[in-house]
Design a protein around this motif. Structure first.
Motif, PDB file in Angstrom:
ATOM      1  N   PHE A  67      60.786 -43.336 -48.975  1.00 37.91           N
ATOM      2  CA  PHE A  67      60.188 -44.612 -48.923  1.00 37.91           C
ATOM      3  C   PHE A  67      60.854 -45.686 -48.903  1.00 37.91           C
ATOM      4  O   PHE A  67      62.197 -45.725 -49.019  1.00 37.91           O
ATOM      5  N   ALA A  68      60.364 -46.803 -48.772  1.00 41.48           N
ATOM      6  CA  ALA A  68      61.077 -48.145 -48.817  1.00 41.48           C
ATOM      7  C   ALA A  68      62.109 -48.418 -49.740  1.00 41.48           C
ATOM      8  O   ALA A  68      63.191 -48.667 -49.653  1.00 41.48           O
ATOM      9  N   ASP A  69      61.790 -48.347 -51.091  1.00 38.25           N
ATOM     10  CA  ASP A  69      62.712 -48.257 -52.278  1.00 38.25           C
ATOM     11  C   ASP A  69      63.802 -47.208 -51.991  1.00 38.25           C
ATOM     12  O   ASP A  69      65.094 -47.830 -52.295  1.00 38.25           O
ATOM     13  N   ASP A  70      63.524 -45.929 -51.554  1.00 39.87           N
ATOM     14  CA  ASP A  70      64.670 -45.141 -51.534  1.00 39.87           C
ATOM     15  C   ASP A  70      65.474 -45.397 -50.364  1.00 39.87           C
ATOM     16  O   ASP A  70      66.566 -45.381 -50.520  1.00 39.87           O
ATOM     17  N   ARG A 129      66.372 -48.610 -49.375  1.00 42.28           N
ATOM     18  CA  ARG A 129      67.012 -49.701 -49.695  1.00 42.28           C
ATOM     19  C   ARG A 129      68.372 -49.029 -50.593  1.00 42.28           C
ATOM     20  O   ARG A 129      69.560 -49.321 -50.420  1.00 42.28           O
ATOM     21  N   ALA A 130      67.986 -48.103 -51.504  1.00 48.86           N
ATOM     22  CA  ALA A 130      69.100 -47.465 -52.353  1.00 48.86           C
ATOM     23  C   ALA A 130      69.975 -46.769 -51.243  1.00 48.86           C
ATOM     24  O   ALA A 130      71.115 -46.826 -51.434  1.00 48.86           O
ATOM     25  N   THR A 149      67.847 -56.001 -44.976  1.00 43.77           N
ATOM     26  CA  THR A 149      66.973 -54.558 -44.776  1.00 43.77           C
ATOM     27  C   THR A 149      66.094 -54.830 -43.687  1.00 43.77           C
ATOM     28  O   THR A 149      65.262 -53.994 -43.172  1.00 43.77           O
ATOM     29  N   VAL A 160      68.417 -40.418 -54.982  1.00 40.85           N
ATOM     30  CA  VAL A 160      66.837 -39.911 -54.649  1.00 40.85           C
ATOM     31  C   VAL A 160      66.208 -38.854 -55.096  1.00 40.85           C
ATOM     32  O   VAL A 160      66.708 -37.805 -54.830  1.00 40.85           O
ATOM     33  N   SER A 179      54.037 -44.685 -46.498  1.00 41.03           N
ATOM     34  CA  SER A 179      54.042 -45.948 -46.871  1.00 41.03           C
ATOM     35  C   SER A 179      53.296 -47.050 -46.281  1.00 41.03           C
ATOM     36  O   SER A 179      52.835 -48.003 -46.654  1.00 41.03           O
TER      37      SER A 179
END
Length: 369
Positions: free
Chosen positions: A148-151, A153-154, A250, A304, A329
């Protein structure tokens, strides 16, 4: 394709009278034969062709061990092979899944078609055996974890800002935002008709403003521009639009532009290997395996799905994790997602959606209960 066509593709000419047989093949016919072989080779995607060739090698090896002939195609022998694969081998090898078994059958059929001897899969020795295997061993497909988007970015944060890191950041971001298959990512060129092995190309558009035609009137629409991909995928040619993100850190388009500028990528393959000798950018195109390894490595490094056991985490991610992440997403109409991913059906798109609003449509209440 006629029998004569098959023979020409194999590089020979059909049987002819002795007088004609003594004449050598003309350069024109030889060139056409080579061209026909090239076209036949391109009838399937490279990954599919490699898989089918592997399927045939495994089937041929099994036939040799059993002392059975490969030709002509025998549905009863193929049925025995399917049963052997489903039950596993005496050497301790595990049984293959139903999905793998169906793919192997497709590979066997493909090979027999190339030999001009089609295999009848509707024969009861194949269809009944396969139906029984599905009933006994069938189970829902094992899906890879979605990124996902948060993943993402990490994962981007664990990469360095050297050439290799900038390239990998661009690959992850483009793969996610475009919902691309791993072969589609590495198959991109800087423009059309630049390489023989490319499967698509890019166009970068700057910010534009569409006007009404009257200079005194306000603009009708403003576009931030973005990236347009033209891709030859599994379901044919399609265009994929990737808009610019809200932040350069991003934004897939900004990352790609940085990689192309610093890597001096202007022509040919978009994503290339980094040379070990001087750390510069080589001319060689990356393989799709690089994408799978990149996703796995960065997902593990970023923590993740850290709640999964370590052994499961190593197997939880693949190149398709990016594609599944976008499908899960994107909060837009399903038809847009389906078109973006290049799926032939909405049902296929739903298989990629790891989380969605279930029970939003309640047929129980709609029926009056």
């Amino acid at each position: 394709m006629t029998e004569a066509d098959d023979v020409i593709i194999d590089g020979d000419l059909p049987d002819a009278p002795p007088a004609a047989a003594e004449r050598s093949v003309s350069p024109h016919l030889a060139a056409l034969g080579q061209k026909a072989k090239d076209y036949a080779r391109n009838a399937r995607a490279e990954n599919t062709r490699r898989a089918y060739e592997s399927d045939w090698r495994q089937f041929s090896s099994w036939l040799r061990r059993q002392g059975l002939p490969a030709e002509p195609p025998d549905p009863q022998i193929v049925g025995l092979y399917l049963a052997a694969c489903a039950d596993g081998k005496k050497g301790g090898a595990s049984a293959v899944s139903v999905a793998t078994l169906e793919r192997r059958l497709s590979g066997i059929c493909w090979r027999y078609r190339q030999l001009g001897e089609p295999l009848d899969t509707s024969d009861r020795h194949i269809s009944t055996v396969l139906a029984g295997i599905r009933r006994a061993h069938g189970r829902p497909p094992v899906q890879k974890e979605a990124i996902f988007a948060d993943d993402l970015r990490a994962m981007l944060a664990v990469l360095d800002n050297d050439l290799r890191g900038l390239r990998d950041k661009a690959m992850l971001a483009i793969g996610f935002a475009g919902g691309l298959r791993r072969s589609e990512i590495v198959g991109l060129d800087c423009g059309p008709d630049q390489t023989e092995d490319g499967s698509g190309w890019i166009e970068i558009f700057d910010r534009t403003t569409a006007t009404t035609g009257d200079e005194r009137a306000p603009s009708a629409a403003t576009s931030d521009g973005g990236l347009l991909l033209t891709i030859d995928g599994k379901t044919g040619w399609r265009e994929v639009e990737i808009g610019r993100g809200s932040s350069p850190a991003t934004c897939p388009v900004a990352m790609l532009e940085t990689w192309m500028r610093l890597g001096r990528i202007t022509h040919g393959p978009l994503f290339r290997a980094i040379t070990r000798k001087n750390g510069g950018v080589g001319a060689e195109r990356l393989t799709d395996k690089h994408v799978a390894r990149l996703v796995q490595r960065t997902a593990l490094a970023a923590g993740v799905r850290g709640n999964l056991p370590e052994g499961e985490r190593k197997l939880a991610f693949s190149g398709h994790s990016l594609r599944a992440g976008l499908a899960s997403s994107a909060q837009i109409e399903e038809a847009h997602v389906q078109r973006h991913l290049g799926h032939a059906s909405a049902e296929m798109t739903r298989r990629y959606q790891r989380k969605r609003d279930r029970f939003r449509v309640n047929l129980t209440k709609a029926a009056g209960l």
